[in-house]
Design a protein around this motif. Structure first.
Motif, PDB file in Angstrom:
ATOM      1  N   VAL A  98      30.172 -11.304  -1.263  1.00  0.00           N
ATOM      2  CA  VAL A  98      30.598 -10.994  -2.515  1.00  0.00           C
ATOM      3  C   VAL A  98      29.166 -11.003  -3.384  1.00  0.00           C
ATOM      4  CG1 VAL A  98      30.688 -13.698  -3.062  1.00  0.00           C
ATOM      5  CG2 VAL A  98      31.718 -11.980  -4.565  1.00  0.00           C
ATOM      6  N   ASP A  99      29.093 -10.149  -4.419  1.00  0.00           N
ATOM      7  CA  ASP A  99      27.973 -10.084  -4.984  1.00  0.00           C
ATOM      8  C   ASP A  99      26.687  -9.675  -4.219  1.00  0.00           C
ATOM      9  OD1 ASP A  99      28.951 -10.306  -7.771  1.00  0.00           O
ATOM     10  OD2 ASP A  99      28.396 -12.361  -8.148  1.00  0.00           O
ATOM     11  N   GLY A 100      26.882  -8.987  -3.279  1.00  0.00           N
ATOM     12  CA  GLY A 100      25.619  -8.746  -2.502  1.00  0.00           C
ATOM     13  C   GLY A 100      25.148  -9.866  -1.508  1.00  0.00           C
ATOM     14  N   LEU A 101      26.231 -10.823  -1.571  1.00  0.00           N
ATOM     15  CA  LEU A 101      25.611 -12.095  -0.748  1.00  0.00           C
ATOM     16  C   LEU A 101      26.697 -12.164   0.626  1.00  0.00           C
ATOM     17  CD1 LEU A 101      25.494 -14.840  -3.546  1.00  0.00           C
ATOM     18  CD2 LEU A 101      23.463 -13.621  -2.404  1.00  0.00           C
ATOM     19  N   ARG A 102      26.119 -12.639   1.653  1.00  0.00           N
ATOM     20  CA  ARG A 102      26.828 -13.062   2.663  1.00  0.00           C
ATOM     21  C   ARG A 102      26.901 -14.403   2.992  1.00  0.00           C
ATOM     22  NH1 ARG A 102      25.772  -8.198   7.654  1.00  0.00           N
ATOM     23  NH2 ARG A 102      26.658  -6.298   6.092  1.00  0.00           N
ATOM     24  N   ILE A 103      27.978 -15.121   2.952  1.00  0.00           N
ATOM     25  CA  ILE A 103      28.002 -16.842   2.889  1.00  0.00           C
ATOM     26  C   ILE A 103      28.808 -16.946   4.453  1.00  0.00           C
ATOM     27  CG2 ILE A 103      28.439 -18.792   2.000  1.00  0.00           C
ATOM     28  CD1 ILE A 103      28.374 -17.350  -0.606  1.00  0.00           C
ATOM     29  N   PRO A 162      30.713 -15.835  -6.554  1.00  0.00           N
ATOM     30  CA  PRO A 162      30.788 -17.126  -5.548  1.00  0.00           C
ATOM     31  C   PRO A 162      31.268 -18.315  -6.273  1.00  0.00           C
ATOM     32  CG  PRO A 162      28.495 -15.859  -5.584  1.00  0.00           C
ATOM     33  CD  PRO A 162      29.258 -15.330  -6.595  1.00  0.00           C
ATOM     34  N   ALA A 163      30.929 -18.356  -7.668  1.00  0.00           N
ATOM     35  CA  ALA A 163      31.523 -19.442  -8.352  1.00  0.00           C
ATOM     36  C   ALA A 163      33.146 -19.511  -8.059  1.00  0.00           C
ATOM     37  CB  ALA A 163      31.260 -19.487  -9.724  1.00  0.00           C
ATOM     38  N   PRO A 172      25.576 -19.086 -11.479  1.00  0.00           N
ATOM     39  CA  PRO A 172      25.967 -17.512 -10.780  1.00  0.00           C
ATOM     40  C   PRO A 172      25.227 -17.610  -9.520  1.00  0.00           C
ATOM     41  CG  PRO A 172      25.545 -17.344 -13.124  1.00  0.00           C
ATOM     42  CD  PRO A 172      25.038 -18.676 -12.669  1.00  0.00           C
ATOM     43  N   GLU A 173      24.275 -17.989  -9.455  1.00  0.00           N
ATOM     44  CA  GLU A 173      23.225 -17.663  -8.049  1.00  0.00           C
ATOM     45  C   GLU A 173      23.521 -19.075  -7.219  1.00  0.00           C
ATOM     46  OE1 GLU A 173      21.866 -16.992  -4.985  1.00  0.00           O
ATOM     47  OE2 GLU A 173      21.641 -15.258  -6.044  1.00  0.00           O
ATOM     48  N   PRO A 174      24.323 -19.111  -6.092  1.00  0.00           N
ATOM     49  CA  PRO A 174      24.641 -20.196  -5.365  1.00  0.00           C
ATOM     50  C   PRO A 174      23.311 -20.801  -4.755  1.00  0.00           C
ATOM     51  CG  PRO A 174      25.487 -18.237  -4.449  1.00  0.00           C
ATOM     52  CD  PRO A 174      25.136 -18.003  -5.540  1.00  0.00           C
ATOM     53  N   ALA A 175      22.399 -19.795  -4.505  1.00  0.00           N
ATOM     54  CA  ALA A 175      21.201 -20.627  -3.826  1.00  0.00           C
ATOM     55  C   ALA A 175      20.485 -21.701  -4.592  1.00  0.00           C
ATOM     56  CB  ALA A 175      20.283 -19.339  -3.414  1.00  0.00           C
ATOM     57  N   ALA A 176      20.639 -21.516  -5.934  1.00  0.00           N
ATOM     58  CA  ALA A 176      20.160 -22.662  -6.814  1.00  0.00           C
ATOM     59  C   ALA A 176      20.796 -23.768  -6.697  1.00  0.00           C
ATOM     60  CB  ALA A 176      20.235 -22.096  -8.128  1.00  0.00           C
ATOM     61  N   THR A 177      21.856 -24.111  -5.903  1.00  0.00           N
ATOM     62  CA  THR A 177      22.466 -25.513  -6.020  1.00  0.00           C
ATOM     63  C   THR A 177      21.594 -26.443  -4.970  1.00  0.00           C
ATOM     64  OG1 THR A 177      23.770 -24.715  -4.167  1.00  0.00           O
ATOM     65  CG2 THR A 177      24.614 -24.514  -6.417  1.00  0.00           C
ATOM     66  N   PRO A 178      21.726 -27.713  -5.151  1.00  0.00           N
ATOM     67  CA  PRO A 178      20.826 -28.815  -4.308  1.00  0.00           C
ATOM     68  C   PRO A 178      21.031 -28.728  -3.087  1.00  0.00           C
ATOM     69  CG  PRO A 178      21.889 -29.604  -6.295  1.00  0.00           C
ATOM     70  CD  PRO A 178      22.726 -28.293  -5.979  1.00  0.00           C
ATOM     71  N   ASP A 179      20.280 -29.294  -2.007  1.00  0.00           N
ATOM     72  CA  ASP A 179      20.534 -29.196  -0.819  1.00  0.00           C
ATOM     73  C   ASP A 179      21.633 -30.028  -0.418  1.00  0.00           C
ATOM     74  OD1 ASP A 179      19.154 -28.588   2.106  1.00  0.00           O
ATOM     75  OD2 ASP A 179      19.577 -30.879   2.155  1.00  0.00           O
ATOM     76  N   ALA A 180      22.319 -29.743   0.808  1.00  0.00           N
ATOM     77  CA  ALA A 180      23.614 -30.214   1.076  1.00  0.00           C
ATOM     78  C   ALA A 180      23.227 -31.977   1.669  1.00  0.00           C
ATOM     79  CB  ALA A 180      24.039 -29.517   2.422  1.00  0.00           C
ATOM     80  N   SER A 181      22.097 -32.112   1.978  1.00  0.00           N
ATOM     81  CA  SER A 181      21.929 -33.428   2.628  1.00  0.00           C
ATOM     82  C   SER A 181      22.045 -34.527   1.477  1.00  0.00           C
ATOM     83  CB  SER A 181      20.569 -33.533   3.048  1.00  0.00           C
ATOM     84  OG  SER A 181      19.651 -33.174   2.294  1.00  0.00           O
ATOM     85  N   SER A 182      22.004 -34.332   0.181  1.00  0.00           N
ATOM     86  CA  SER A 182      22.124 -35.148  -0.891  1.00  0.00           C
ATOM     87  C   SER A 182      23.386 -35.434  -1.212  1.00  0.00           C
ATOM     88  CB  SER A 182      21.171 -34.750  -2.103  1.00  0.00           C
ATOM     89  OG  SER A 182      21.850 -33.496  -2.654  1.00  0.00           O
ATOM     90  N   HIS A 183      24.313 -34.960  -0.667  1.00  0.00           N
ATOM     91  CA  HIS A 183      25.833 -35.033  -1.055  1.00  0.00           C
ATOM     92  C   HIS A 183      26.570 -35.711   0.036  1.00  0.00           C
ATOM     93  CE1 HIS A 183      25.827 -32.768  -4.850  1.00  0.00           C
ATOM     94  NE2 HIS A 183      24.707 -32.471  -4.078  1.00  0.00           N
ATOM     95  N   VAL A 234      35.925  -9.584   2.023  1.00  0.00           N
ATOM     96  CA  VAL A 234      35.002  -8.713   1.390  1.00  0.00           C
ATOM     97  C   VAL A 234      35.496  -8.385   0.117  1.00  0.00           C
ATOM     98  CG1 VAL A 234      33.702  -6.670   1.681  1.00  0.00           C
ATOM     99  CG2 VAL A 234      34.475  -7.793   3.829  1.00  0.00           C
ATOM    100  N   VAL A 235      34.559  -8.575  -0.947  1.00  0.00           N
ATOM    101  CA  VAL A 235      35.108  -8.505  -2.337  1.00  0.00           C
ATOM    102  C   VAL A 235      34.559  -7.292  -3.186  1.00  0.00           C
ATOM    103  CG1 VAL A 235      35.496  -9.827  -4.601  1.00  0.00           C
ATOM    104  CG2 VAL A 235      35.124 -11.156  -2.529  1.00  0.00           C
ATOM    105  N   PRO A 236      35.336  -6.207  -3.608  1.00  0.00           N
ATOM    106  CA  PRO A 236      34.886  -5.236  -4.072  1.00  0.00           C
ATOM    107  C   PRO A 236      34.681  -5.429  -5.586  1.00  0.00           C
ATOM    108  CG  PRO A 236      37.161  -5.024  -3.733  1.00  0.00           C
ATOM    109  CD  PRO A 236      36.856  -6.199  -3.228  1.00  0.00           C
ATOM    110  N   THR A 237      33.651  -4.819  -6.311  1.00  0.00           N
ATOM    111  CA  THR A 237      33.380  -4.870  -7.593  1.00  0.00           C
ATOM    112  C   THR A 237      34.532  -4.142  -8.315  1.00  0.00           C
ATOM    113  OG1 THR A 237      32.085  -2.945  -7.626  1.00  0.00           O
ATOM    114  CG2 THR A 237      30.937  -4.765  -7.327  1.00  0.00           C
ATOM    115  N   ARG A 238      34.740  -4.143  -9.559  1.00  0.00           N
ATOM    116  CA  ARG A 238      35.840  -3.497 -10.299  1.00  0.00           C
ATOM    117  C   ARG A 238      35.572  -2.034 -10.055  1.00  0.00           C
ATOM    118  NH1 ARG A 238      39.597  -6.167 -12.251  1.00  0.00           N
ATOM    119  NH2 ARG A 238      39.230  -8.366 -13.173  1.00  0.00           N
ATOM    120  N   SER A 239      34.382  -1.571 -10.040  1.00  0.00           N
ATOM    121  CA  SER A 239      33.955   0.052  -9.945  1.00  0.00           C
ATOM    122  C   SER A 239      34.244   0.306  -8.452  1.00  0.00           C
ATOM    123  CB  SER A 239      32.501   0.225 -10.447  1.00  0.00           C
ATOM    124  OG  SER A 239      31.651  -0.589  -9.553  1.00  0.00           O
ATOM    125  N   GLU A 240      33.957  -0.456  -7.410  1.00  0.00           N
ATOM    126  CA  GLU A 240      34.498  -0.100  -6.237  1.00  0.00           C
ATOM    127  C   GLU A 240      35.949   0.126  -6.024  1.00  0.00           C
ATOM    128  OE1 GLU A 240      30.772  -1.668  -3.399  1.00  0.00           O
ATOM    129  OE2 GLU A 240      32.197  -3.304  -4.351  1.00  0.00           O
TER     130      GLU A 240
END
Length: 521
Positions: A28-33, A69-70, A128-139, A223-229
C-alpha cells in the motif's frame, strides 16, 4: 462451533504472521510490509490505544482512514485488543461521522487525517509514514500474546448502512459470522501464500473484510490500488500481478469506456469475483475477454449476511452461459452452510418472491433494536410470519433481505428490490434517507428521490423537490455536507408540486415516467 470457527480475525492473521513472517502481507502507498512487521506494528498501535485510554481497553474503535497504512494498522490493532472495529469514511461529512461515533458509542478513533474534525472521543493520530513509529522493542506486547482475546460471540465490526429514517443504521457482525464466511471462501478460491489479492473496496464497505481476511488468514498478499488505479483495473492487475480480484461490476463499465479491457490484458488473474450490484451478461463478457484464464463468480449478499451468501460460477465458455430475461447473470445458490426461503406476499414458499436467509453468517440483529422490527420471519414449515418484535432474533429466524428473486434452473435470479432501497456502485442506499436530508435544507418543502438508469444503463439518483427554486449546484453542495458521495443525486429538479396517485400518495411512477420522457427528447 468447530475449532476453526473459534478463531477470531486477529487469531487468523497472527497464525499467518507466525508461519510466514518474511512474506509480504500488505502492499500500500508504495510500501511492502511483511507479516512479522505488520504484526509488530499492530501491537504497537494497540498499546498506544491503551495508553490513550489510560490502560482501559476500548470496547469499540473507529478507524477514520482508507487505503493507507494507518487504515490497516488501526483495523488490526483494534481486533488485536478484542475491540469492535467501526470504519469511518475520511470523505464523509463531519456531521455524519460524529453521528456514527455517537450511535456506535465509540471509545476512541484511530486516524491519519491531519484534522479529523471535532469528534467527541479520544483520537489516536498515526503518522502517515509508518517507518516513523518507535522501535518495537519498547512495547510490551508488540509481538506477544493477545492481551484481551475476543470470543466467537463478540462483535468483530459494525458497518453503518443507509437508514430509512434518515439515521445511519448499524449492522453488527460477530466473529463467528466472519469465521463461517472465511472457512467457505478461502478453500473455494484456493487462497494461500503466493496469492495476490486486490483491495478495491473502501473499509466502510463490508466486502473489504473479505479482501483483508481471506488474504491474511491464508498467508497471501493484500495489494491496495489507488483510486486512479481502480478506474483502469486491467493495468493495475497486470502490473501488480493480481491473482484474485473482487469488486463491484460497475468497475467493468468504467474500464470499458476507457478502453482498458484489451483482449488477454490480465494474464495473471485466476479468480474474478463481483458483487454489490447486478452483474450483466455484457459486463461479464467484456471482463472474460480481457482475462480468459480467470474464473468469474457472481456473488450476492447484504451486509446482514456477512459479505456474501450466494454464488454463481460462470461456465468457461460463453456459449454455455444461461439466457437472461433481464440481462443479469444469476446470483446462483446459497452457501451450503446457510438456509434460505423464497416467500410470496402471503409468506408462502414460492418460485418468485423475497429472499430470506438464516444460518451461521446471519448477523445477530441491528445495533438499534428498533430496527429489528419487521426484518425477520419465523417459518412453521408452511407459512412464514413477520416478527414485529424488537428483541434480537433467535437462530431459527430468517433475515428478510428485501430482495426479490426467482428460481431459475436450480439457482436464483435477482429481480430487484421490494422496497425503496437501491444499490449505487455497490453502496446500499435508502432513498428515504436522501429525501430526509434534502428536506432539511432551507426552502425545501417536499422531496422525492428516484433511482433511474442513464443511457449507458448505469443507475443513479435523481431528486425532485418543491418549495423555492434554487441553484442545483448549491443544493448538491449542501447535501455533500450531510451525506457521503454515493448518496448525492446526480441531478436535482424543481417542481411546483408533486403528482399524487389515487391513494393521495406521491406518484413516483408518474415522476419517473416524466423524467424518462424528457431524457428521450
Amino acid at each position: 462451533m468447530t475449532a476453526e470457527q473459534r478463531l477470531t480475525l486477529y487469531d487468523r492473521f497472527a497464525l499467518s504472521a507466525e508461519r510466514h513472517p518474511e512474506r509480504t502481507a500488505l502492499e500500500v502507498d508504495g510500501l511492502r510490509i511483511r507479516y512479522g512487521e505488520l504484526h509488530r506494528r499492530a501491537g504497537r498501535v494497540a498499546e498506544d490505544l491503551l495508553a490513550l485510554l489510560r490502560g482501559e481497553r476500548p470496547r469499540r474503535v473507529g478507524v477514520l482512514a482508507n487505503r493507507s497504512p494507518a487504515a490497516y494498522l488501526g483495523y488490526l490493532a483494534a481486533t488485536r485488543l478484542g475491540s469492535t472495529v467501526v470504519p469511518l469514511s475520511p470523505t464523509a461529512a463531519t456531521e455524519r461521522s460524529a453521528a456514527i461515533v455517537s450511535l456506535a458509542r465509540l471509545d476512541a478513533v484511530v486516524t491519519d487525517t491531519a484534522d479529523p474534525g471535532l469528534l467527541p472521543v479520544p483520537v489516536l493520530r498515526l503518522d502517515p509514514e509508518p517507518a516513523a513509529t518507535p522501535d518495537a522493542s519498547s512495547h510490551s506486547f508488540a509481538s506477544g500474546p493477545v492481551p484481551h482475546p475476543a470470543g466467537g460471540d463478540d462483535i468483530a465490526y459494525i458497518v453503518f448502512t443507509s437508514g430509512s429514517t434518515g439515521t445511519p443504521k448499524g449492522v453488527p457482525v460477530l466473529q463467528r459470522n466472519v469465521s463461517a464466511m472465511l472457512d467457505h471462501a478461502i478453500p473455494r478460491y484456493g487462497l494461500g501464500p503466493g496469492s495476490r489479492v486486490s483491495q478495491s473496496f473502501d473499509l466502510t464497505f463490508d466486502p473489504a473484510v473479505w479482501d483483508m481476511f481471506t488474504t491474511w488468514a491464508s498467508g497471501a498478499t493484500l495489494v491496495v490500488p489507488t483510486r486512479s488505479e481502480l478506474v483502469r483495473p486491467a493495468r493495475f492487475i497486470a502490473r501488480r500481478e493480481i491473482t484474485h480480484w473482487f469488486s463491484v461490476p460497475s468497475v467493468i463499465t468504467y474500464a470499458a469506456r476507457l478502453h482498458d479491457l484489451a483482449p488477454e490484458a490480465m494474464p495473471s488473474l485466476r479468480w474474478s469475483l463481483f458483487g454489490g450490484e447486478r452483474l450483466t451478461v455484457e459486463q461479464a463478457a467484456a471482463w472474460q475477454r480481457a482475462a480468459p484464464g480467470s474464473i468469474i463468480e457472481n456473488l450476492y449478499g447484504p451486509t446482514e449476511t456477512t459479505v456474501a451468501c450466494t454464488q454463481y460460477r460462470l461456465p468457461s465458455r460463453p456459449a454455455e452461459w444461461p439466457p437472461s430475461a433481464n440481462g443479469s447473470l444469476p446470483i446462483g445458490t446459497p452457501y451450503p452452510h446457510l438456509e434460505h426461503l423464497v416467500l410470496d406476499e402471503l409468506g408462502h414458499p414460492a418460485d418468485e418472491g423475497e429472499l430470506c436467509v438464516r444460518g451461521s453468517q446471519r448477523f445477530p440483529g441491528y445495533l438499534d433494536p428498533a430496527d429489528n422490527a419487521g426484518r425477520f420471519v419465523e417459518f412453521d414449515g408452511q407459512r412464514a410470519s413477520v416478527r414485529h418484535d424488537v428483541s434480537p432474533p433467535a437462530p431459527e429466524h430468517y433475515y428478510r433481505t428485501g430482495d426479490r428473486v426467482a428460481r431459475v434452473d436450480g439457482g436464483l435470479l435477482h429481480l430487484g428490490r421490494i422496497d425503496q432501497q437501491v444499490k449505487i456502485r455497490g453502496h446500499r442506499i435508502e432513498l428515504a434517507e436522501v429525501e430526509a436530508a434534502l428536506r432539511t435544507l432551507p426552502d425545501v418543502e417536499e422531496a422525492v428521490v428516484l433511482a433511474l438508469s442513464d443511457p449507458h444503463g448505469e443507475l443513479g439518483l435523481h431528486a425532485l423537490y418543491t418549495g423555492a427554486e434554487q441553484d442545483p449546484v448549491a443544493l448538491r453542495s449542501s447535501l455533500g455536507q450531510r451525506l457521503p458521495a454515493p448518496m448525492i443525486p446526480r441531478a436535482i429538479s424543481f417542481l411546483a408540486s408533486l403528482p399524487l396517485n389515487a391513494n393521495g400518495k406521491i406518484d413516483r411512477r408518474a415522476l419517473a415516467a416524466g423524467l424518462e420522457k424528457e431524457a428521450v427528447r
